[in-house]
Design a protein around this motif. Sequence first.
Motif: not given
Length: 170
Positions: A73-82, A110-113
Motif C-alpha cells: 500500500d505504501a509503495f502504491a501511494t508512492l508510485q502515484a507520484t511518478l 512499513s519496510m521496517r515493520a
Amino acid sequence: MIVAAALVSCTQASSGGGPGADAARSVANADSVENADRAEREAGEAAEAGGAAEAGDAEPAAAPSPGPALVRDAFATLQATLDETCTPGAGDCAYFLGRVTRELTELDESMRADTKGPGHFKKPLADMKSLFDELGDDRSEPHLEKHFSEIVGTRDRISTWMQDHPDDYR
C-alpha cells in the motif's frame, strides 16, 4: 432500534386499547427501546470480546504483524507520484515535495515493520536514510526545493528497486 420500534408499532396496532392503553403502550415502547439498546450494546461488546479473544489466542502480548500489505500500500501511494512534478522556485512544489517525502516516510516505516525484516529492504532503506539525514527535520518548501533532485531521485531509485522485487508489492 428501528426493528424494536416497528415491533412496538405492530403490537400497538393489533392490541385493542381501552382506558389506560395509551399509558401502557408508552411504557411498553420505552421498555422495548431500552431492551433493543441494551441488546445492541451487548452484541457490540460480545463482538469486541470475541475479536480480542481470537487475537489473543495466538499470542496475548504480540501486536498484529503489519504483513506485506503495508509495504504494498505504501509503495502504491508512492508510485502515484511518478507522473507528478513541480518547478523549483515557481511556488508549486510545496504539495508535491511534501507528498513525496511523506510517502517515502510511510514506505520506510512499513519496510521496517514488515515480517521480512529490514535486511530484506536494505537498499531502499539506505537510500531513504541518506535522504532523511540530508533533509533533517526541515520540511519547508524552500528546503525541500533545495533537495528536489535528491527527493525525486530517491523516489525513482526505490521505484526501480521495487519493480525488481514484485513479490514485495503484489
